[in-house]
Motif scaffolding. Sequence first.
Motif, mmCIF file in Angstrom:
data_model
loop_
_atom_site.group_PDB
_atom_site.id
_atom_site.type_symbol
_atom_site.label_atom_id
_atom_site.label_comp_id
_atom_site.label_asym_id
_atom_site.label_seq_id
_atom_site.Cartn_x
_atom_site.Cartn_y
_atom_site.Cartn_z
ATOM 1 N N ILE A 162 38.012 35.225 34.761
ATOM 2 C CA ILE A 162 38.597 34.863 33.466
ATOM 3 C C ILE A 162 39.463 35.989 32.916
ATOM 4 O O ILE A 162 40.600 35.757 32.513
ATOM 5 C CB ILE A 162 37.489 34.470 32.467
ATOM 6 C CG1 ILE A 162 36.794 33.195 32.948
ATOM 7 C CG2 ILE A 162 38.062 34.279 31.068
ATOM 8 C CD1 ILE A 162 35.523 32.857 32.199
ATOM 9 N N GLU B 268 42.952 34.762 36.577
ATOM 10 C CA GLU B 268 42.947 33.911 37.767
ATOM 11 C C GLU B 268 42.527 32.477 37.424
ATOM 12 O O GLU B 268 43.044 31.517 37.978
ATOM 13 C CB GLU B 268 42.004 34.500 38.814
ATOM 14 C CG GLU B 268 42.112 33.844 40.159
ATOM 15 C CD GLU B 268 41.286 34.561 41.218
ATOM 16 O OE1 GLU B 268 40.812 33.859 42.126
ATOM 17 O OE2 GLU B 268 41.126 35.786 41.139
ATOM 18 N N LYS B 269 41.562 32.354 36.514
ATOM 19 C CA LYS B 269 41.124 31.041 36.029
ATOM 20 C C LYS B 269 40.926 31.137 34.517
ATOM 21 O O LYS B 269 40.646 32.203 33.993
ATOM 22 C CB LYS B 269 39.805 30.628 36.684
ATOM 23 C CG LYS B 269 39.906 30.352 38.163
ATOM 24 C CD LYS B 269 38.717 29.580 38.657
ATOM 25 C CE LYS B 269 38.792 29.290 40.128
ATOM 26 N NZ LYS B 269 39.853 28.399 40.516
ATOM 27 N N ASN B 270 41.064 29.995 33.846
ATOM 28 C CA ASN B 270 40.759 29.992 32.419
ATOM 29 C C ASN B 270 39.344 29.444 32.220
ATOM 30 O O ASN B 270 38.699 28.997 33.170
ATOM 31 C CB ASN B 270 41.811 29.212 31.615
ATOM 32 C CG ASN B 270 41.859 27.746 31.982
ATOM 33 O OD1 ASN B 270 40.837 27.132 32.300
ATOM 34 N ND2 ASN B 270 43.046 27.172 31.941
ATOM 35 N N SER C 8 38.167 26.765 30.794
ATOM 36 C CA SER C 8 37.985 25.348 31.126
ATOM 37 C C SER C 8 37.835 25.129 32.628
ATOM 38 O O SER C 8 37.022 24.312 33.067
ATOM 39 C CB SER C 8 39.168 24.530 30.608
ATOM 40 O OG SER C 8 39.234 24.614 29.217
ATOM 41 N N GLN C 9 38.614 25.857 33.412
ATOM 42 C CA GLN C 9 38.520 25.730 34.867
ATOM 43 C C GLN C 9 37.161 26.204 35.375
ATOM 44 O O GLN C 9 36.574 25.585 36.270
ATOM 45 C CB GLN C 9 39.632 26.542 35.537
ATOM 46 C CG GLN C 9 41.006 25.957 35.323
ATOM 47 C CD GLN C 9 42.099 26.904 35.779
ATOM 48 O OE1 GLN C 9 41.999 28.117 35.621
ATOM 49 N NE2 GLN C 9 43.160 26.338 36.343
ATOM 50 N N VAL C 10 36.651 27.298 34.804
ATOM 51 C CA VAL C 10 35.344 27.822 35.220
ATOM 52 C C VAL C 10 34.234 26.846 34.836
ATOM 53 O O VAL C 10 33.325 26.586 35.618
ATOM 54 C CB VAL C 10 35.100 29.226 34.623
ATOM 55 C CG1 VAL C 10 33.674 29.685 34.858
ATOM 56 C CG2 VAL C 10 36.093 30.225 35.208
ATOM 57 N N GLU D 261 34.476 23.630 34.488
ATOM 58 C CA GLU D 261 34.557 22.468 35.368
ATOM 59 C C GLU D 261 34.074 22.783 36.787
ATOM 60 O O GLU D 261 33.297 22.031 37.374
ATOM 61 C CB GLU D 261 36.000 21.973 35.432
ATOM 62 C CG GLU D 261 36.167 20.695 36.212
ATOM 63 C CD GLU D 261 37.603 20.203 36.179
ATOM 64 O OE1 GLU D 261 38.091 19.787 37.241
ATOM 65 O OE2 GLU D 261 38.227 20.247 35.108
ATOM 66 N N LYS D 262 34.496 23.922 37.332
ATOM 67 C CA LYS D 262 34.173 24.242 38.727
ATOM 68 C C LYS D 262 32.724 24.693 38.922
ATOM 69 O O LYS D 262 32.066 24.299 39.878
ATOM 70 C CB LYS D 262 35.110 25.325 39.250
ATOM 71 C CG LYS D 262 34.867 25.654 40.704
ATOM 72 C CD LYS D 262 35.955 26.464 41.310
ATOM 73 C CE LYS D 262 35.648 26.662 42.794
ATOM 74 N NZ LYS D 262 36.776 27.183 43.516
ATOM 75 N N TYR D 263 32.217 25.540 37.999
ATOM 76 C CA TYR D 263 30.894 26.133 38.207
ATOM 77 C C TYR D 263 29.806 25.557 37.304
ATOM 78 O O TYR D 263 28.634 25.874 37.489
ATOM 79 C CB TYR D 263 30.964 27.653 38.010
ATOM 80 C CG TYR D 263 31.916 28.316 38.983
ATOM 81 C CD1 TYR D 263 31.573 28.460 40.328
ATOM 82 C CD2 TYR D 263 33.158 28.782 38.573
ATOM 83 C CE1 TYR D 263 32.437 29.053 41.224
ATOM 84 C CE2 TYR D 263 34.031 29.383 39.464
ATOM 85 C CZ TYR D 263 33.665 29.511 40.783
ATOM 86 O OH TYR D 263 34.535 30.097 41.675
ATOM 87 N N LYS E 283 30.372 26.570 28.117
ATOM 88 C CA LYS E 283 31.445 27.324 27.483
ATOM 89 C C LYS E 283 30.898 28.426 26.570
ATOM 90 O O LYS E 283 31.421 29.541 26.542
ATOM 91 C CB LYS E 283 32.345 26.376 26.680
ATOM 92 C CG LYS E 283 33.620 27.023 26.179
ATOM 93 C CD LYS E 283 34.446 26.079 25.342
ATOM 94 C CE LYS E 283 35.088 25.025 26.216
ATOM 95 N NZ LYS E 283 36.055 24.198 25.480
#
Length: 66
Positions: A21, A25-27, A29-31, A33-35, A39
Amino acid sequence: MPQFRKNIYTKEVIDFVTELITSGEKNISQVVEKYGIPKTTLHRWIVKYRNYGKRIHKEYQPTNNV
């Protein structure tokens, strides 16, 4: 008697995710969703990560005693 939740995230996972974050590399929301990390948990980690980084930076700053 109160029930205590076991910490399910290791230090390595926290370091990995906060680096994703903070490096951009990722925001968040992406983290999320992926992991599947909540929040609010991510926000708490980021605050701790930033405070820890400032403390380290301050400890190793050279002094101007020249």
